[in-house]
Scaffold this motif. Sequence first.
Motif, PDB file in Angstrom:
ATOM      1  N   ARG A 273       0.828  -1.205   0.000  1.00 40.59           N
ATOM      2  CA  ARG A 273       0.000   0.000   0.000  1.00 40.59           C
ATOM      3  C   ARG A 273       0.866   1.261   0.000  1.00 40.59           C
ATOM      4  NH1 ARG A 273      -3.606   2.103   5.010  1.00 40.59           N
ATOM      5  NH2 ARG A 273      -4.519   3.952   4.019  1.00 40.59           N
ATOM      6  N   PRO A 279      -4.927  -0.579  -1.376  1.00 37.16           N
ATOM      7  CA  PRO A 279      -5.216  -1.170  -0.066  1.00 37.16           C
ATOM      8  C   PRO A 279      -5.389  -2.679  -0.175  1.00 37.16           C
ATOM      9  CG  PRO A 279      -7.210  -0.193  -0.953  1.00 37.16           C
ATOM     10  CD  PRO A 279      -6.123   0.068  -1.961  1.00 37.16           C
ATOM     11  N   ASP A 316     -11.043  -1.517  -0.457  1.00 37.41           N
ATOM     12  CA  ASP A 316     -11.112  -0.625   0.699  1.00 37.41           C
ATOM     13  C   ASP A 316     -11.495  -1.353   1.982  1.00 37.41           C
ATOM     14  OD1 ASP A 316     -10.380   1.496  -0.886  1.00 37.41           O
ATOM     15  OD2 ASP A 316     -12.418   2.250  -1.173  1.00 37.41           O
ATOM     16  N   LEU A 319      -8.910  -1.900   4.677  1.00 35.27           N
ATOM     17  CA  LEU A 319      -8.449  -0.820   5.541  1.00 35.27           C
ATOM     18  C   LEU A 319      -8.881  -1.058   6.985  1.00 35.27           C
ATOM     19  CD1 LEU A 319      -9.175   2.228   3.216  1.00 35.27           C
ATOM     20  CD2 LEU A 319      -6.948   1.172   3.693  1.00 35.27           C
TER      21      LEU A 319
END
Length: 358
Positions: A273, A279, A316, A319
């Motif tokens: 990342r 991500p 995402d 994350l």
Amino acid sequence: MADLDDIRAWAARSIRILADDAARAEPTPLLPFPLPGDWGVSLLLKDESAHPTRTLKHRAARALFRHAIACGRIVEGTPVVEATGGGAAVAQAYTARLLGLPYTAVMPGEPDGRRAAPVRDLGGDVRFVTPPLAIYDEARRLAADSGGCFLDQFGWAERALDHRGDDLAGELFAQASRPDWVVAGAGTGATAASLGRHVREHGLSTRLAVVDPENSAYFPGWASGAADYATGMPSRIEGIGRPRMEPGFLPSLIDLMIRVPDAGSVAAARAVRAATGLPVGGSTGTCLWGALHLVSRMRDAGARGGVVAIIGDAGDRHLATYHDDGWAARKGLDPAPHAAAIDRFLHGAPWEPPAPRR
């Protein structure tokens, strides 16, 4: 019952739809991972998360449906059911929608709207089952009760995924010429098998390394030669690692296996990342960790050349997991020492990962 000509016409039409979908796709990119230029070694990341479903499983889903249709396991209107908790469900839901087929993913664990949303957004259904290993029996039951097809990626993917140049292997070697090493993880084992077959069919000098997380049966099974090796323990790294040796995992095609600590996978995912902005999840981190091990061997031997690592799980949603210190702590993982080892290595120090836990 439908007329045989109608069945065959639908099958041919559906396989054309899949072929057209593949033909419209641009090759997924090779992303450079920064290494010191004076090492004479390059590291490229084959980014399979560039697919519409953002997962390495995109090609496998297309291949599984194509194979099941060609074999007559799927006909027009057949409900398709799979037991999976990862990116495979999203890729298969996408493919089922493309063909106008109902799709259900049976996922392990308690109901989780965040995990189900990507499948439901593509028109699929999701069932959650506990304990986790019950997903396979539940998927078979749902398929039988609905007159559907249990897609069974672990049983079929290795046979379905092509290696002759019209999928990942051919695309990669057209882009990267002849790297010294290609690094892949193993979930079903199909991706590694397709790469290994391509190397042998074309007489390439490239060697295949497969990385494996903690708890998985693949590394000890490969090392011991025990085809029935089992740990009975689930992997903490989504998408790769299995509690038993699966039929799609073919040890004879693998030149080297690398056991990767889960905390190392987390640290390496964060390094990807930082370098690319993607991500990525833990399976990408596992591949990077193994790739850095190979780069260190080449650097220390004074060899010049290249390594390509397959990545394919950017999203995402990671994350809140692999890139979150609270999540790592709840999993009992401390990526900090492993991140420090990566940083020292990239600044010229020897590759010296933390000692494994005892």
